[in-house]
Design an enzyme around this catalytic site. Structure first.
Site, PDB file in Angstrom:
ATOM      1  N   TYR A   1     110.920   6.940  -9.047  1.00  0.00           N
ATOM      2  CA  TYR A   1     111.355   6.825  -8.533  1.00  0.00           C
ATOM      3  C   TYR A   1     111.660   6.510  -6.237  1.00  0.00           C
ATOM      4  O   TYR A   1     110.157   7.703  -6.926  1.00  0.00           O
ATOM      5  CB  TYR A   1     113.361   7.171  -7.660  1.00  0.00           C
TER       6      TYR A   1
ATOM      7  N   GLU B   1     112.437   0.040  -1.184  1.00  0.00           N
ATOM      8  CA  GLU B   1     112.726   1.192  -2.524  1.00  0.00           C
ATOM      9  C   GLU B   1     112.015   0.001  -3.712  1.00  0.00           C
ATOM     10  O   GLU B   1     112.317  -0.548  -3.708  1.00  0.00           O
ATOM     11  CB  GLU B   1     114.192   1.037  -2.891  1.00  0.00           C
TER      12      GLU B   1
END
Ligand code: GDP
Ligand code: MN
Length: 391
Positions: free
Chosen positions: A107, A195
Site C-alpha cells: 500500500y 493512492e
C-alpha cells in the site's frame, strides 16, 4: 473531485510512474477486442469507489471469450461496495488491463497532513484489499513519513519508505522514483490524495501500480482546467453537481429538514441546533456572503427537489447578504415550483424589513421564527408533522 482509475493511471503515467497498459471498454465487444491483444487480462469496473475487488468489480479472464462474457455481465450492473451505499453504482465502463503475476502487494499513498502543514507518505507492506483491516488491527504496520509541502520530496524520505516496505536494490530505486512522481503530481495538480493499492511486486521483480486513486482539492480546480475535464458527472450526486454549477456549498445528508443558510459557520450551527431539538438536517447549504437572487432561487429549488425534505428552514443573518435578496430568491423559486411543505423563516440583519415585506406580500404560507432556536424547534415540529420525524 474524484476521477476514475483509468484516468488516474494516465496521469501517473504522464508523471513517469510504472503503470500497466490498459484500454477502456463500454461494450462487451470492445472488452473482447482488448483481451485479444493482452491474452490473460483483468476487467475492472470503473466507478468512483474502492472495494471493487471484493464486490465482484474486478475479474480475471483467461481469453477474449471469457472477457466478452464477464464484460456482458459487468456492464450495466450495479456494483455495491462498502463505499457506495446500498443503492450501489451503475457500471458504465470497464478498464481492461493485462493480468500480471503478483508476488507481493504493498500500500502506498500521498495525502495532506494538515496538523503538520505537510504532505505525508503512507506505506505498508500489507497492501491489497485488506488494508482497512490492517489499519484497524495493526496500525504499527503502517508507516507515515512526513514530506515538506514547500521543499517537496527528498530522497532520504524515499529510503525511509523503502525500509518500511522491505524493498532493496533495484526495487528501492523504483520506489524512490515512484514517490517522486506521486508527490510531484500531488503538488502540481493540487491533489487531496494519490493512492496506489496495490503497488505490486511483479513476477519479473519490478514495481507496478495495479490500482490508482487520485482525488483533487475542489477549491483549486480553477487552476487546472485540464483536470476539471476529467470530471464524470454520472458518478456524482446530481444535486451536489447542480449546486456546484451555481457555486453553492452544498452537501446532501440523510435527514428531513432542508436548510438554506448564509455563511458556513451559521450553516454548521444550524445543523447542530436542528439535531439539538431532535431533528436531522437534509443538507448543508451555504449560499455564501453575496448570493444573487438567481443563486438563492437555485438553492431553494435544490431543497424542494429532494423528496426526503419534509420542512425547510431558512436561517439568514444578513450582513453583506441582504435579506430582501434572499426573500426574492425564495419567493421566485416557490412560485415556480410550488411548495407543499412547511417553510420556516428566520431573517435578521441588513434590509430585514424589506425582506419580511416581500415574504408577506407573497402568498406563501410562512412560519416565522423569533430567533434561531425558535426556528429550529418549529422546523423539527413541522417535519415531524409531515412525516419526517425521528429516523
Ligand atoms: P479495489 O478493490 O477497488 O481496490 O480494486 P483493485 O484494483 O485494487 O483490485 C483488487 C485486487 O485485484 C487487487 O488487490 C489485486 O489483488 C487484484 N488485481 C487487480 N489487478 C490485477 C492484476 O493485473 N493481476 C493480478 N494478479 N491481480 C490483480
Ligand atoms: Mn485497490
Amino acid at each position: 473531485m474524484k476521477i476514475h482509475e483509468y484516468q488516474a493511471k494516465e496521469l501517473l503515467r504522464a508523471y513517469g510512474a510504472p503503470v500497466p497498459q490498459g484500454e477502456v471498454a463500454v461494450t462487451a465487444e470492445q472488452a473482447a477486442a482488448a483481451a485479444e491483444k493482452y491474452g490473460r487480462c483483468v476487467l475492472k469496473a470503473q466507478v468512483h469507489s474502492g472495494g471493487r475487488g471484493k464486490a465482484g468489480g474486478v475479474k480475471l479472464a483467461d481469453n477474449a471469450d471469457a472477457a466478452r462474457a464477464f464484460a456482458g455481465k459487468m456492464l450495466g450492473m450495479r456494483l455495491i461496495t462498502p463505499q457506495t451505499g446500498p443503492e450501489g453504482r451503475l457500471v458504465r465502463k470497464l478498464l481492461i488491463t493485462p493480468a500480471v503475476e503478483v508476488k507481493k502487494e504493498f500500500y502506498l499513498s500521498v495525502t495532506g497532513d494538515s496538523a503538520n502543514a505537510a504532505l505525508v507518505i503512507i506505506a505498508s507492506a500489507d497492501g491489497g484489499t485488506e488494508i482497512e483491516e490492517t489499519a484497524r488491527t495493526h496500525p504499527e504496520r503502517i508507516a507515515r513519513i512526513s514530506v515538506s509541502a514547500v521543499e517537496g520530496f527528498k530522497r532520504y524520505e524515499g529510503l525511509q519508505a523503502a525500509g518500511a516496505l522491505g524493498l532493496t536494490g533495484e526495487n528501492e530505486k523504483e520506489l524512490i522514483s515512484l514517490l517522486e512522481s506521486m508527490t510531484r503530481l500531488y503538488l502540481e495538480k493540487d491533489c487531496s490524495l494519490v493512492e496506489i493499492n496495490p503497488l505490486a511486486l511483479t513476477g519479473e521483480g519490478h514495481l507496478l501500480c495495479l490500482d490508482a486513486k487520485v482525488s483533487f482539492d475542489d477549491n483549486a480546480l480553477f487552476r487546472h482546467p485540464e483536470i476539471k475535464e476529467l470530471r464524470d458527472i454520472e458518478e456524482e450526486d446530481p444535486r451536489e453537481y447542480r449546486a456546484s454549477q451555481y457555486d453553492l456549498n452544498y452537501v446532501s445528508l440523510g435527514g428531513s429538514i432542508g436548510c438554506l443558510v448564509n455563511g458556513a459557520g451559521l450553516a454548521m450551527a444550524t445543523m447542530d441546533i436542528i439535531r439539538h431539538f431532535g431533528g436531522e438536517p437534509a443538507n448543508f447549504l451555504d449560499v455564501g456572503g453575496s448570493a444573487s437572487k438567481e443563486k438563492v432561487q437555485a438553492a431553494f429549488e435544490l431543497l424542494l427537489s429532494d423528496e426526503n425534505v419534509r420542512a425547510i428552514f431558512v436561517n439568514i443573518f444578513g450582513g453583506i447578504m441582504k435579506c430582501d435578496v434572499i426573500a426574492e430568491g425564495v419567493t421566485a423559486a416557490a412560485r415556480e415550483m410550488g411548495i407543499a411543505i412547511p417553510l420556516i423563516v428566520r431573517l435578521e440583519g441588513t434590509n430585514v424589513e424589506l425582506g419580511r415585506q416581500i415574504l408577506a406580500a407573497s402568498s406563501l404560507k410562512i412560519i416565522t421564527a423569533e430567533n434561531m432556536a425558535d426556528g429550529a424547534r418549529k422546523a423539527v415540529e413541522a417535519a415531524a408533522r409531515t412525516g419526517g420525524g425521528e429516523q
